[in-house]
Design a protein around this motif. Structure first.
Motif, PDB file in Angstrom:
ATOM      1  N   GLY A 292       0.792  -1.225   0.000  1.00 45.84           N
ATOM      2  CA  GLY A 292       0.000   0.000   0.000  1.00 45.84           C
ATOM      3  C   GLY A 292       0.818   1.265   0.000  1.00 45.84           C
ATOM      4  O   GLY A 292       0.349   2.315  -0.452  1.00 45.84           O
ATOM      5  N   THR A 293       2.053   1.202   0.500  1.00 49.59           N
ATOM      6  CA  THR A 293       2.896   2.409   0.579  1.00 49.59           C
ATOM      7  C   THR A 293       4.030   2.407  -0.440  1.00 49.59           C
ATOM      8  O   THR A 293       4.798   3.368  -0.502  1.00 49.59           O
ATOM      9  CB  THR A 293       3.494   2.550   1.985  1.00 49.59           C
ATOM     10  OG1 THR A 293       4.336   1.413   2.266  1.00 49.59           O
ATOM     11  CG2 THR A 293       2.402   2.636   3.040  1.00 49.59           C
ATOM     12  N   LEU A 294       4.129   1.348  -1.234  1.00 51.47           N
ATOM     13  CA  LEU A 294       5.254   1.185  -2.154  1.00 51.47           C
ATOM     14  C   LEU A 294       5.382   2.331  -3.142  1.00 51.47           C
ATOM     15  O   LEU A 294       6.467   2.909  -3.313  1.00 51.47           O
ATOM     16  CB  LEU A 294       5.112  -0.143  -2.908  1.00 51.47           C
ATOM     17  CG  LEU A 294       6.139  -0.414  -4.008  1.00 51.47           C
ATOM     18  CD1 LEU A 294       7.535  -0.550  -3.414  1.00 51.47           C
ATOM     19  CD2 LEU A 294       5.761  -1.668  -4.793  1.00 51.47           C
ATOM     20  N   VAL A 295       4.299   2.682  -3.819  1.00 50.99           N
ATOM     21  CA  VAL A 295       4.369   3.705  -4.871  1.00 50.99           C
ATOM     22  C   VAL A 295       4.794   5.049  -4.297  1.00 50.99           C
ATOM     23  O   VAL A 295       5.658   5.736  -4.860  1.00 50.99           O
ATOM     24  CB  VAL A 295       3.020   3.818  -5.609  1.00 50.99           C
ATOM     25  CG1 VAL A 295       3.040   5.004  -6.573  1.00 50.99           C
ATOM     26  CG2 VAL A 295       2.724   2.532  -6.369  1.00 50.99           C
ATOM     27  N   ASP A 296       4.212   5.434  -3.159  1.00 53.49           N
ATOM     28  CA  ASP A 296       4.596   6.709  -2.548  1.00 53.49           C
ATOM     29  C   ASP A 296       6.067   6.707  -2.154  1.00 53.49           C
ATOM     30  O   ASP A 296       6.773   7.712  -2.328  1.00 53.49           O
ATOM     31  CB  ASP A 296       3.734   6.971  -1.310  1.00 53.49           C
ATOM     32  CG  ASP A 296       2.308   7.364  -1.664  1.00 53.49           C
ATOM     33  OD1 ASP A 296       2.068   7.742  -2.823  1.00 53.49           O
ATOM     34  OD2 ASP A 296       1.438   7.277  -0.782  1.00 53.49           O
ATOM     35  N   ALA A 297       6.556   5.573  -1.644  1.00 53.08           N
ATOM     36  CA  ALA A 297       7.940   5.499  -1.196  1.00 53.08           C
ATOM     37  C   ALA A 297       8.910   5.681  -2.354  1.00 53.08           C
ATOM     38  O   ALA A 297       9.838   6.497  -2.279  1.00 53.08           O
ATOM     39  CB  ALA A 297       8.205   4.171  -0.491  1.00 53.08           C
ATOM     40  N   VAL A 298       8.703   4.942  -3.439  1.00 53.68           N
ATOM     41  CA  VAL A 298       9.677   4.991  -4.536  1.00 53.68           C
ATOM     42  C   VAL A 298       9.454   6.174  -5.470  1.00 53.68           C
ATOM     43  O   VAL A 298      10.294   6.447  -6.334  1.00 53.68           O
ATOM     44  CB  VAL A 298       9.697   3.668  -5.340  1.00 53.68           C
ATOM     45  CG1 VAL A 298       9.998   2.491  -4.434  1.00 53.68           C
ATOM     46  CG2 VAL A 298       8.400   3.455  -6.097  1.00 53.68           C
ATOM     47  N   SER A 299       8.349   6.887  -5.309  1.00 53.89           N
ATOM     48  CA  SER A 299       8.127   8.098  -6.096  1.00 53.89           C
ATOM     49  C   SER A 299       8.833   9.303  -5.480  1.00 53.89           C
ATOM     50  O   SER A 299       8.977  10.346  -6.128  1.00 53.89           O
ATOM     51  CB  SER A 299       6.626   8.393  -6.217  1.00 53.89           C
ATOM     52  OG  SER A 299       5.965   7.355  -6.916  1.00 53.89           O
ATOM     53  N   ASP A 300       9.252   9.170  -4.230  1.00 53.54           N
ATOM     54  CA  ASP A 300      10.003  10.227  -3.552  1.00 53.54           C
ATOM     55  C   ASP A 300      11.459  10.150  -3.993  1.00 53.54           C
ATOM     56  O   ASP A 300      12.121   9.118  -3.816  1.00 53.54           O
ATOM     57  CB  ASP A 300       9.886  10.038  -2.037  1.00 53.54           C
ATOM     58  CG  ASP A 300      10.612  11.124  -1.260  1.00 53.54           C
ATOM     59  OD1 ASP A 300      11.861  11.065  -1.206  1.00 53.54           O
ATOM     60  OD2 ASP A 300       9.956  12.023  -0.725  1.00 53.54           O
ATOM     61  N   LEU A 301      11.987  11.236  -4.555  1.00 47.77           N
ATOM     62  CA  LEU A 301      13.327  11.215  -5.143  1.00 47.77           C
ATOM     63  C   LEU A 301      14.393  10.809  -4.141  1.00 47.77           C
ATOM     64  O   LEU A 301      15.267   9.982  -4.441  1.00 47.77           O
ATOM     65  CB  LEU A 301      13.658  12.594  -5.723  1.00 47.77           C
ATOM     66  CG  LEU A 301      15.057  12.754  -6.327  1.00 47.77           C
ATOM     67  CD1 LEU A 301      15.269  11.779  -7.471  1.00 47.77           C
ATOM     68  CD2 LEU A 301      15.271  14.197  -6.791  1.00 47.77           C
ATOM     69  N   VAL A 302      14.346  11.370  -2.939  1.00 50.59           N
ATOM     70  CA  VAL A 302      15.370  11.074  -1.936  1.00 50.59           C
ATOM     71  C   VAL A 302      15.299   9.618  -1.504  1.00 50.59           C
ATOM     72  O   VAL A 302      16.311   8.903  -1.467  1.00 50.59           O
ATOM     73  CB  VAL A 302      15.233  12.009  -0.721  1.00 50.59           C
ATOM     74  CG1 VAL A 302      16.196  11.588   0.386  1.00 50.59           C
ATOM     75  CG2 VAL A 302      15.495  13.452  -1.132  1.00 50.59           C
ATOM     76  N   VAL A 303      14.098   9.147  -1.181  1.00 54.82           N
ATOM     77  CA  VAL A 303      13.924   7.769  -0.712  1.00 54.82           C
ATOM     78  C   VAL A 303      14.289   6.777  -1.811  1.00 54.82           C
ATOM     79  O   VAL A 303      14.998   5.787  -1.578  1.00 54.82           O
ATOM     80  CB  VAL A 303      12.478   7.535  -0.234  1.00 54.82           C
ATOM     81  CG1 VAL A 303      12.256   6.060   0.116  1.00 54.82           C
ATOM     82  CG2 VAL A 303      12.156   8.418   0.964  1.00 54.82           C
ATOM     83  N   CYS A 304      13.831   7.049  -3.015  1.00 51.00           N
ATOM     84  CA  CYS A 304      14.121   6.168  -4.142  1.00 51.00           C
ATOM     85  C   CYS A 304      15.629   6.073  -4.383  1.00 51.00           C
ATOM     86  O   CYS A 304      16.174   4.980  -4.607  1.00 51.00           O
ATOM     87  CB  CYS A 304      13.414   6.667  -5.396  1.00 51.00           C
ATOM     88  SG  CYS A 304      13.562   5.565  -6.824  1.00 51.00           S
TER      89      CYS A 304
END
Length: 320
Positions: free
Chosen positions: A275-287
């Motif tokens: 459920g949180t995967l897309v938001d996590a990897v869409s963030d430039l720093v986190v990705c």
């Protein structure tokens, strides 16, 4: 309960040449190394200090015993079943001067192909933060059904599902069978990792168009590996390139699996869910943190021979 990266699929012996640049028939000496893509991923996670489990089947033979011991030594929870119906699979690998490989497989059948759904215990999936599988275990029954059934069960239990098509055409009856079967199961996965060459083979498209097609087919995240140039991570709302790491590669065996293990380790450590995967990897720093780390894991692996023996520790990755 410690949540694990759970990998299911093939576990086999790679025979890797002691020197590069020779045709397979001309290699004078090979060195035994534990391998098999999902097993490599599980070992990568464990050697980084994460919790992982490997589910699979080996022959009741010395190679099978060696493989189980190798996984356990790496820190993997080895849910490995032995059978006397077939022997442990073998793969002979020829390394070109550039570190790329040619394969010769002995799987007629191999023990890993005989894994049944009823042998995959519920307890092996209940603590999964991530369930990871590849396409080699989709080639033949009963392992095909066991792989997909476990994916559905893990997903119902809340695990993030990871899929590496890992195209190995010599193992399939023909190329079209491989293409059809591999693409059929994209939708069951939250995250799909492919190479540029695999996108071209599977979809006949370029990198971006192919990755977007995978998203249209049901994946939430498409990760495209670019060799020394790093990787691209795409969602429906983002497209991020993470630069690669420059090393002197001697053997690329297991590098892609090490890369997968690196980012699955990161996702599990961060508590990223479906459920949180897309938001996590869409963030430039986190990705960049997640996949930059994975790039380093993969790069270090290429500087050593073999797959599991070449995997780095967390300290080695942080030092890089």
């Amino acid at each position: 309960m410690v949540r694990k990266v759970v990998c299911l699929g093939e576990l086999l012996i790679d025979f890797v040449p002691e020197s590069n640049g020779q045709a397979l028939a001309d290699v004078p000496a090979f060195r035994r190394a534990a391998g098999g893509a999902p097993a490599n991923v599980a070992a990568a996670v464990a050697k980084l200090g994460g919790a992982s489990r490997f589910i699979g089947k080996v022959g009741a033979d010395p190679f099978g015993a060696h493989l189980r011991a190798t996984l356990e030594e790496a820190g993997v929870d080895a849910a490995v079943i032995e059978t006397d119906e077939a022997r442990t699979g073998l793969a002979f690998v020829s390394l070109r001067e550039d570190g790329e490989r040619d394969f010769l497989f002995y799987r007629h059948p191999a023990a890993d192909m005989l894994l049944r759904s009823d042998e995959v215990l519920g307890a092996w999936l209940e603590d999964a933060a991530v369930y990871h599988f590849g396409s080699v275990s989709l080639i033949a029954e009963p392992c095909r059904t066991a792989t997909l059934d476990a994916a559905r069960r893990a997903r119902e239990l809340g695990a993030l599902v990871s899929y590496d098509p890992n195209v190995r055409l010599p193992l399939w009856e023909h190329a079209e069978q491989a293409r059809t079967e591999i693409l059929e199961h994209i939708a069951i996965a939250d995250i799909v990792k492919v190479s540029e060459e695999e996108i071209e083979f599977l979809l006949g498209l370029g990198l971006v168009e192919g990755a977007r097609k995978l998203l249209q087919m049901g994946a939430k995240v498409a990760v495209v590996t670019l060799g020394p140039d790093g990787c691209r991570v795409l969602t429906t709302s983002s497209d991020i390139h993470i630069s690669g790491v420059s090393v002197d590669a001697v053997d690329t065996t297991g590098a892609g699996d090490a890369f997968v293990g690196g980012f699955l380790y990161q996702l599990a450590q961060r508590g990223v869910s479906a459920g949180t995967l897309v938001d996590a990897v869409s963030d430039l720093v986190v990705c960049t943190e997640i996949f930059g780390f994975a790039n380093r894991v993969g790069a270090i692996t290429t500087t050593r021979r073999g797959a599991i023996p070449a995997l780095p520790t967390l300290a080695e990755v942080e030092a890089r």
